[in-house]
Design an enzyme around this catalytic site. Structure first.
Site, short mmCIF file in Angstrom:
data_model
loop_
_atom_site.label_atom_id
_atom_site.label_comp_id
_atom_site.label_asym_id
_atom_site.label_seq_id
_atom_site.Cartn_x
_atom_site.Cartn_y
_atom_site.Cartn_z
N ASN A 113 0.87 -1.17 0.00
CA ASN A 113 0.00 0.00 0.00
C ASN A 113 0.91 1.23 0.00
OD1 ASN A 113 -1.83 2.02 0.40
ND2 ASN A 113 -2.42 1.41 2.48
N TRP A 114 1.03 1.84 -1.18
CA TRP A 114 1.94 3.00 -1.28
C TRP A 114 1.33 4.27 -0.68
CZ3 TRP A 114 4.36 3.04 -6.93
CH2 TRP A 114 5.26 1.98 -7.04
N LYS A 115 0.04 4.20 -0.34
CA LYS A 115 -0.66 5.39 0.17
C LYS A 115 -0.44 6.57 -0.81
CE LYS A 115 -0.21 3.55 4.76
NZ LYS A 115 -0.38 3.80 6.18
N HIS A 150 -9.85 1.12 4.21
CA HIS A 150 -8.62 1.36 4.97
C HIS A 150 -8.90 2.33 6.12
CE1 HIS A 150 -4.58 2.70 6.00
NE2 HIS A 150 -4.17 1.56 5.47
N GLU A 199 -5.77 -4.88 10.24
CA GLU A 199 -4.78 -3.83 10.50
C GLU A 199 -5.17 -3.07 11.77
OE1 GLU A 199 -2.51 -2.67 6.69
OE2 GLU A 199 -4.28 -1.40 6.82
N SER A 214 3.01 -1.90 10.18
CA SER A 214 4.47 -1.75 10.32
C SER A 214 5.25 -3.02 10.01
CB SER A 214 4.82 -1.28 11.74
OG SER A 214 4.10 -0.12 12.07
N GLY A 268 2.83 -1.13 4.30
CA GLY A 268 2.78 0.28 3.94
C GLY A 268 4.17 0.84 3.72
C1 PEP Z 1 -1.20 0.38 6.03
O1 PEP Z 1 -1.49 1.50 6.46
O2 PEP Z 1 -1.97 -0.25 5.25
C2 PEP Z 1 0.08 -0.21 6.43
C3 PEP Z 1 0.24 -1.50 6.32
O3 PEP Z 1 1.00 0.69 6.87
P1 PEP Z 1 2.41 0.45 7.63
O4 PEP Z 1 2.99 -0.85 7.14
O5 PEP Z 1 3.23 1.62 7.20
O6 PEP Z 1 2.09 0.41 9.07
#
Ligand code: PEP
Length: 256
Positions: free
Chosen positions: A9-11, A95, A165, A214, A235
């Protein structure tokens, strides 16, 4: 057997199309020999068309949202059909960063059904914002799963991917805490039970349940081995092609 899946997920990153191409091409090149792992990258909409032209059979394209309407008066929205037509196969829906802007289970439910109708695989995100001692977070996740999948036919449910998540473990959360593989495993089991109640144990066991929060190249193996999940949603670490490739390779090297 269910194929393990690693989703990026590149956001709202990166800033330029050139950088997006660079990251995508680098991952595609490094994973050209993988056999057992499904890899999906979900960039911002604006990069999708260009990235879909990069030749790779190993990295598939996903998006970070998809609206429920067909063509019509929906300013700023993008439909599942439009996304499917540019080569997108998966859609992250619900999300927590969109829920924080007011997206409801009811709206996500419409998006899940429309995504399936357009030929996209929904990646439904669920997860509590906080944990409380009375374990109410199980109820929160149960409501999210039930309401977001309400009315999805049994014949389509097995295609849905669910990403657990916990918001408190995301890298973007201020004062975040690490979730453990046990946290992930307990919730994966619980989600499967909820699915089993709304469908059947057979269908519930076919649904892939992922962990996201994370995840990085140091802890991903633990989440696979002791977290009871079929994949990970990544992410921050997915924007670094070296780290993301390492995560994929760790998944590929697992025994089953
Ligand atoms: C996300 O927000 O979908 C995600 C997995 O973020 P991160 O890995 O940066 O916590």
């Amino acid at each position: 057997m269910k194929k393990k899946i690693v989703i990026a997920n590149w956001k709202m990153n990166p800033a330029t199309s050139m950088e997006a191409n660079k990251i995508f091409e680098s991952v595609a090149k490094s994973v050209s020999r993988i056999k057992k792992t499904e890899v999906v990258i979900c960039p911002p909409y604006i990069f999708l068309d260009k990235l879909s032209k990069i030749r790779t059979s190993k990295v598939k394209l996903g998006c970070q949202d998809a609206f429920w309407g067909d063509v019509g008066p929906y300013t700023g929205e993008v439909s599942g059909e439009m996304l499917y037509n540019v080569g997108v196969g998966y859609a992250i829906l619900g999300h927590s960063e969109r829920r924080a802007q007011g997206e409801t289970n009811d709206q996500i439910n419409k998006k899940v059904k429309a995504a399936i109708a357009s030929g996209l695989v929904p990646i439904l995100c669920v997860g509590e914002r906080e944990r409380d001692e009375s374990h109410k977070y199980f109820e929160t996740v149960k409501t999210q799963v039930r309401e977001c999948l309400n009315g999805v036919s049994r014949s389509s449910l097995y295609k849905v991917i669910i990403a657990y998540e916990p918001v408190w473990a995301l890298s973007s959360t201020v004062n975040r805490r690490d979730a453990t593989p046990v946290d992930a495993s307990e919730m994966a089991m619980f989600i499967r039970k909820v699915l089993s109640d709304i469908t059947s144990p057979d269908i519930a066991s076919d649904v892939r349940i992922l962990y996201g929060g994370s995840v990085n190249e140091r802890d991903v193996e633990e989440f696979f081995v002791n977290g009871g999940v079929d994949g990970v949603l990544v992410g921050k670490a997915s924007l670094d092609p070296k780290k993301f490739t390492e995560i994929i390779n760790i998944c590929e090297a697992l025994k089953n």
